[in-house]
Design a protein around this motif. Sequence first.
Motif, PDB file in Angstrom:
ATOM      1  N   ALA A  15     -16.811  37.020  32.447  1.00 32.06           N
ATOM      2  CA  ALA A  15     -16.645  36.240  33.679  1.00 32.06           C
ATOM      3  C   ALA A  15     -17.926  36.258  34.498  1.00 32.06           C
ATOM      4  N   SER A  16     -18.559  37.410  34.600  1.00 30.46           N
ATOM      5  CA  SER A  16     -19.798  37.525  35.363  1.00 30.46           C
ATOM      6  C   SER A  16     -20.901  36.652  34.756  1.00 30.46           C
TER       7      SER A  16
ATOM      8  N   GLN B 201     -20.095  32.926  35.305  1.00 36.26           N
ATOM      9  CA  GLN B 201     -20.302  32.583  36.715  1.00 36.26           C
ATOM     10  C   GLN B 201     -21.791  32.456  37.031  1.00 36.26           C
ATOM     11  N   LYS B 202     -22.622  33.300  36.435  1.00 35.31           N
ATOM     12  CA  LYS B 202     -24.073  33.187  36.632  1.00 35.31           C
ATOM     13  C   LYS B 202     -24.602  31.882  36.038  1.00 35.31           C
TER      14      LYS B 202
ATOM     15  N   HIS C  70     -23.605  29.107  38.319  1.00 31.76           N
ATOM     16  CA  HIS C  70     -24.432  29.132  39.530  1.00 31.76           C
ATOM     17  C   HIS C  70     -25.801  28.482  39.256  1.00 31.76           C
TER      18      HIS C  70
ATOM     19  N   ARG D 113     -19.016  21.942  36.842  1.00 29.71           N
ATOM     20  CA  ARG D 113     -18.370  23.133  36.279  1.00 29.71           C
ATOM     21  C   ARG D 113     -17.115  22.794  35.495  1.00 29.71           C
TER      22      ARG D 113
ATOM     23  N   ILE E  40     -11.221  31.669  33.353  1.00 31.85           N
ATOM     24  CA  ILE E  40     -12.097  31.266  34.452  1.00 31.85           C
ATOM     25  C   ILE E  40     -11.666  29.887  34.937  1.00 31.85           C
TER      26      ILE E  40
ATOM     27  N   CYS F 234     -13.141  26.452  40.690  1.00 30.44           N
ATOM     28  CA  CYS F 234     -13.871  27.378  41.562  1.00 30.44           C
ATOM     29  C   CYS F 234     -14.664  28.439  40.798  1.00 30.44           C
ATOM     30  N   ALA F 235     -14.465  28.516  39.486  1.00 25.17           N
ATOM     31  CA  ALA F 235     -15.153  29.456  38.598  1.00 25.17           C
ATOM     32  C   ALA F 235     -14.773  30.916  38.844  1.00 25.17           C
ATOM     33  N   LYS F 236     -13.668  31.147  39.556  1.00 25.22           N
ATOM     34  CA  LYS F 236     -13.196  32.518  39.745  1.00 25.22           C
ATOM     35  C   LYS F 236     -12.457  32.969  38.496  1.00 25.22           C
ATOM     36  N   SER F 237     -12.559  34.269  38.238  1.00 20.99           N
ATOM     37  CA  SER F 237     -11.826  34.864  37.133  1.00 20.99           C
ATOM     38  C   SER F 237     -10.355  34.971  37.522  1.00 20.99           C
TER      39      SER F 237
END
Length: 89
Positions: free
Chosen positions: A32-33, A36-37, A40, A49, A62, A66-69
Motif C-alpha cells: 500500500a505504501s 501510494q507513493k 503521488h 489514479r 487500495i 482516494c488511494a487509501k488502504s
Amino acid sequence: MSNHGGSYMLNEILQVMEEDKVFERLGSKETASLVQKIIHISLDYDCNRGEILDGIGERLGICSYCAKSSRKLTDGLCQDYRTGLNDNR
C-alpha cells in the motif's frame, strides 16, 4: 486533461509486479505504501489514479478514488468514499 497513456502504463507495471509476486514479498502494508507513493508521483504527470488502479486496486486493497488502504472495497471504492458519495446525492 488526464495523461491516460501514463496511467495505463503504470497500471500495467503494477500488474507485472503482481504477477512476479512482488507484492506478496512486500506484504500488504508495504505494498500500500509503495502504490501510494507511485500515485503521488503520478499526480505531477497528470495521471488518473482510477486508471492506475483499474483491475488491481481492489486485489491490493487500495481505493481507486482516494488511494487509501482498505480491506473493505466495493467496486474498488472504500467505505469512506462511498459514504461521502452517498451523502452528496
